[in-house]
Write an enzyme that holds these catalytic residues in place. Sequence first.
Site, PDB file in Angstrom:
ATOM      1  N   GLU A  81       4.855  -7.434  -0.985  1.00 11.06           N
ATOM      2  CA  GLU A  81       4.134  -6.611  -1.972  1.00 11.06           C
ATOM      3  C   GLU A  81       5.071  -5.561  -2.522  1.00 11.06           C
ATOM      4  OE1 GLU A  81       0.525  -4.537  -1.179  1.00 11.06           O
ATOM      5  OE2 GLU A  81      -0.431  -6.266  -0.242  1.00 11.06           O
TER       6      GLU A  81
ATOM      7  N   ASN B  15      -4.573  -7.427   5.807  1.00  8.24           N
ATOM      8  CA  ASN B  15      -3.706  -6.696   4.890  1.00  8.24           C
ATOM      9  C   ASN B  15      -3.566  -5.244   5.346  1.00  8.24           C
ATOM     10  OD1 ASN B  15      -2.390  -6.194   2.134  1.00  8.24           O
ATOM     11  ND2 ASN B  15      -4.033  -4.677   2.155  1.00  8.24           N
ATOM     12  N   GLU B  16      -2.404  -4.913   5.844  1.00 10.22           N
ATOM     13  CA  GLU B  16      -1.970  -3.527   6.087  1.00 10.22           C
ATOM     14  C   GLU B  16      -2.732  -2.805   7.198  1.00 10.22           C
ATOM     15  OE1 GLU B  16      -1.898  -1.575   2.253  1.00 10.22           O
ATOM     16  OE2 GLU B  16      -0.077  -2.636   1.670  1.00 10.22           O
TER      17      GLU B  16
ATOM     18  N   TRP C 291     -11.881  -0.609  -5.427  1.00 11.19           N
ATOM     19  CA  TRP C 291     -10.497  -0.600  -4.922  1.00 11.19           C
ATOM     20  C   TRP C 291      -9.653   0.234  -5.877  1.00 11.19           C
ATOM     21  CZ3 TRP C 291     -10.632  -2.561  -0.245  1.00 11.19           C
ATOM     22  CH2 TRP C 291      -9.422  -2.649   0.466  1.00 11.19           C
ATOM     23  N   ASP C 292      -8.350   0.311  -5.624  1.00 12.93           N
ATOM     24  CA  ASP C 292      -7.562   1.154  -6.543  1.00 12.93           C
ATOM     25  C   ASP C 292      -7.248   0.431  -7.850  1.00 12.93           C
ATOM     26  OD1 ASP C 292      -5.606  -0.487  -5.435  1.00 12.93           O
ATOM     27  OD2 ASP C 292      -4.324   1.161  -4.715  1.00 12.93           O
ATOM     28  N   TRP C 293      -7.734  -0.800  -8.016  1.00 14.14           N
ATOM     29  CA  TRP C 293      -7.634  -1.512  -9.301  1.00 14.14           C
ATOM     30  C   TRP C 293      -8.979  -2.055  -9.751  1.00 14.14           C
ATOM     31  CZ3 TRP C 293      -9.631  -5.619  -7.057  1.00 14.14           C
ATOM     32  CH2 TRP C 293      -9.234  -5.933  -5.750  1.00 14.14           C
TER      33      TRP C 293
HETATM   34  C1  BMA Z   1      -1.283  -2.627  -1.554  1.00 15.49           C
HETATM   35  C2  BMA Z   1      -2.413  -3.632  -1.537  1.00 15.49           C
HETATM   36  C3  BMA Z   1      -3.688  -3.147  -2.107  1.00 15.49           C
HETATM   37  C4  BMA Z   1      -3.502  -2.149  -3.196  1.00 15.49           C
HETATM   38  C5  BMA Z   1      -2.076  -2.088  -3.657  1.00 15.49           C
HETATM   39  C6  BMA Z   1      -1.817  -1.075  -4.716  1.00 15.49           C
HETATM   40  O1  BMA Z   1      -1.102  -1.918  -0.439  1.00 15.49           O
HETATM   41  O2  BMA Z   1      -2.553  -4.199  -0.294  1.00 15.49           O
HETATM   42  O3  BMA Z   1      -4.508  -2.638  -1.110  1.00 15.49           O
HETATM   43  O4  BMA Z   1      -4.343  -2.411  -4.225  1.00 15.49           O
HETATM   44  O5  BMA Z   1      -1.270  -1.794  -2.593  1.00 15.49           O
HETATM   45  O6  BMA Z   1      -2.035   0.233  -4.255  1.00 15.49           O
END
Ligand code: BMA
Length: 926
Positions: free
Chosen positions: A567, A469-470, A197-199
Site C-alpha cells: 500500500e 488489514n493493518e 471510511w477515509d474515502w
Molecule cells: C490504508 C488502508 C485504508 C485507508 C488508506 C488511506 O491504511 O488500509 O484503511 O483507506 O490507508 O488512508
Amino acid sequence: MFMWVLCVWVLGASTCVGAYTHYYTHSLSLDQVWTVNNTARGIEVPATVPGGIYSDLQDSGVLGDILYRFNDEEYRWVGYENWTYTKRFNVTDDILQKKDAYLVFHGLDTVADIFLNGELLGSTDNMFLRYQFPVTDLLKSTENVLRVDFYSPVWAARVRYEQQAKDYPILPTCVDPSYRGECHVNHLRKMQSSFAWDWGPAFPSVGLWKSVEIIAYDVAYLRDVVLTYNTDQELLYWDTLLETGSAAAGTVEGVLTVAFGFNTTRTVSTSYNITLDLSEGRQHHRNVSLEIGGDIEWWFPNGLGNQKLYNLSVVFSGAAHERNEITFFYGFHNHELVEDPVEPDNPSLGRTFYIRTNGLDFFQKGANWIPSHILPERASNVTTVRRLLEAARDANMNILRVWGGGIYESEDFYEIADQLGILIWQDFMFACSMYPSDEHFLSSVNMEVEQQVRRLQRHSSVAIWAGNNENEAALSQNWYGTLDNLQTYQRDYLSLYVDTLWPAVRATDPTRTYIFSSPSNGVLETIAEGYISGNTGNVLYGDVHYYNYDIDGWDSNQYLTVRYSSEYGIQSFPSMLSLEEVSESSDWTLGSNFSVHRQHHPLGNEQILQQIQRNIPFTLDSSSRDNFETFIFLSQINQAMSIKTESEHYRRGRGVFTSEGQGRTMGAMYWQLNDVWQAPSWASIEFDGRWKMLHYYAKNFFAPVLISPYISPTGNLEVEYVLAPLLSGLSTSDSEAQMGVTIYRWSSLEPVSIENNATTLNGSGAFLIRSENLDNFLSNAAGDCTRQTCFLYLSLDSVEDTTQAQVNHTDLGLDSVEDTTQAQLGPDNFLFLSPLTTAQGLLAVQVEVVSVTNQQYNLLTVQLTTDNIALFVWLEVAGIQGQFSDNGFHMVTPYKNITFRGERAVASHDLLAAITITTLNSKIVN
Ligand code: BMA
C-alpha cells in the site's frame, strides 16, 4: 452431460455467459419481487432481491439519488431504522413432496430474525455467511409468507458494544470524526466501510444482498466443490460437499460424476457410486479423483503467458429426476510465497517476500481494490466489475489486493480475474480495528472462512490469503489506545487470526499461504516474533504500507527501499465531470461545504494543496470556480507524478541490495484502484469508470519494459531499465536496444541535444545502464542548460530494422495501433531536473486536435498538434465511456497521435465535439 460455456463478443467486449453455473432440478428462486416496510414511518414499497434498503427506497422514489451532495447524511435515518422484508410465494407440489426442503439465504445484511408463515426460523448476524433453515414442515400448498425483520445495524452495533464494554471496550469506539460515519462496526460481521471510511460515506444498509432460494430433495444436494491438481500424480482431486436432510438414520445413494474437458471434443470423466450415512449429520465430503495426465497448459498471470482455462463439471444424481450440476472454468496454477533468506550466510539481513506462480519469479504490479459501490448489492454489477478489472489489465497490472474493509467479491469478479490473469491477494474482512473474541463471534468467523475459502479456492487468480488489514500494526503501535489493556487485546488478536482463521484456511485450502496481516513481516518472521511484531514496518521482511504526506512525492530519494510495498498512495480530486453528477454550481469551489463534506481524510484538502505547491506554482482561491478546476487538475498531476516516482523506485528496487540487506523489491500495489462514490480519494479510477491521470501513468510505469531515470542523492543522473520475464514481445532473450536521452529547453521543441546509446536488454530485473554527474552531463551536452531551463526525455527502441521488427506491442503492454512506432520497446519517459516552481522559460502553448478518424467502430485515432513544449496534456471526454491510449503526456514534437477506445461505437465527429484539452502550461504560464 458436458455443458460448454458460451462466450459472446458484444461490440468488442467479451462476456462469458454462465462460466460458473449451479443447476439443480428442485429449487425455487425467491429473488426479485418483495416488499419492504417500516410501520413507524408508514413506509411500504416494492423491494428487489438481491438488493438493499437504500436501493429500494431510491427506486421507489422515497429517496433521491443517494450519492447527491449531502444525501449520505440526509438519509442516515434509514440506517437508524428497522426494516421488514416480506415475500409471498407459492410452492409447487414437486417441492412439497420432497423429504427435505431448506430455505437458503446466500447473503443477509446483517442482523435479522427470519419468519416463515409466522414461525421464527432463526436469526442472523454475519453478512458474509450463507444461512440455511429447514422448512419441510412449514411450507404450505397455499400462499407462504416469508418475513425478514432487519434491525438497524447502527443500533445493533451499539447494543453489542455496550454489552461488551461492561468488561472492556473493543477499540476504536468510533471512526475518526472526519469520516462522518457511525460507530462500532467492528462488532458486526458487515462490510466495515459501510459505516464510512477515509474515502467513503456511511450507508449503514440492510437487506437481502444475495439470492434467496428453496432447495428440496429426497437424496442430497451438491453444495460445492474444492479442486486441487497433483502434478506428480497427474490427478485432479475433487472435494465435493453434499448436503443431506435432517433424518437421523439410514442411508441414501447417488452417482457422482466428475469431468474434465481438454477441448470441445476431448473429455475425460469418472463416475462414483456414493452412499451417504444420514447419521453422520447433514454435511458429507466425498473426495474423488480424476486422472487427466500431464498434457495440460498452465494458467499464467497477465503479461507472463496465457490464461488457459478448462471447462469442468461435477454432477450428482440422486433419486429419479434429482440432478445437481456445477460447471466452471479452472486454470492450473501453483502459487507459493517465497520467503528465502536474502543472504543465507547472514540471516539478520532478512527474507524475500513475493508470490511465485508456476515456478516463475516476477515483480508483482498492481493496486488495492475496494468495493465498486458503497452499497454491497450494487458492488457486484458485472459491467462495472469487468470495466475495472480490464482497466487493471490494461494498466499492465498482474495483481490486485481485495482489501479487508470491503466484501468478499462476487463470483463474476474472480472469474473475470481468472480470465484476465489478475492475481488476487485476498484479505479476510477485518480492517483497521480490534475485534471481539467471544465464542459466538469466533464460531461465526470460523464458518465464514470455511464457506468463503470453499467458494473461492478453485479460482486460479486467488494467490494468497491474508488475515486482516493493518490490525497487527495498529496493535503494536497503539493506534487505538490498546496499550492500557494490551494483554487482553493481544489475546483477542491471537484468538482470531492465529487460532481461528489460520487453521480454518489450512483445513480447506492447504495449497495457498495464509499471512496473518498486511502489513506484516511475512509468515516465518511473524511466527518467530510471536505473531505481533514490535516493528511491522521492518523493510527487511514481508510487506510494507507506506504513506507520507509531508515529503516531496516527486523526489525518488524520499521513498523506502522495501521487499514489497502493498500500500502507498496520494489523494486527488475526481474530475469536474464526476463531481457535476452529484453537486450544483454553488459547490464548485474548494472552500464550499460540499468540498469539505466529501473529503473524509483528516486535513486531506490541505495536504493535497501543500503537495501540489511543492512542485507546481499555484495560489489557492478557495472561493473561485476556475481556481477549483485548476486545483482538481493539479491534484491529479501531483498524484500521478508522486505514484509514478514511487512505483518506479520500487521497480528499480528489484535490482538493489545494500550491505544492510535492503532491496530485492518484488511488489508494488498502490492504494487504491477504484472509488465507492464521487469524492477526493487515493483512487486511480473514478466512480464512473473514468481514468484519472494516475491510471494512464500506471499503464506506463507498470509496462513490461521500462526505462526509468532518476537523480541520485549524490546528484547523479542514473538511468535503469526494468524488464519483466518471459517477454515474447522480444524476439530473443537478449535484445539489442537503443536508449535515447534527449535534452529539451522548456521553451522550444528543438532538442538541445540527442544521445542514442546501444544497449543490450537481457535477464529479468532492474539494471543500471547509465550513471553520470547530472550537472556535468548538462554542461557537456549543452552549455547553457541548467536544471531550471531544461528537462530530459527518454525513449527505448528496438535497433532492428523497424519495418522488419517482430515486436509484439500487446505483449509489451503498448497499443498495437499507430500511436506507437514499430520500434518502441517501452513507453517514453521523462525527468524534470528541478521542481516546476523553479522552471524557467516555459511558454504558453496552443494544443489542438488536428483530426479524429475512425479505425474501427469504437477505435479512433486522434491527432494533436502543439506549437511548443506542452506539459501534462490532458484530454477529457464528456459523455462517452472509453479511454485514450495515453493521456497527461508531454508533447515534445509538433504532432502526436493517440487512440481512443470507446466502450461502444463512437463516431469521429461526436468524439471531436466531446474532447476538451488542458495543459499545465495554460495553468502556470500567463
Ligand atoms: C490504508 C488502508 C485504508 C485507508 C488508506 C488511506 O491504511 O488500509 O484503511 O483507506 O490507508 O488512508
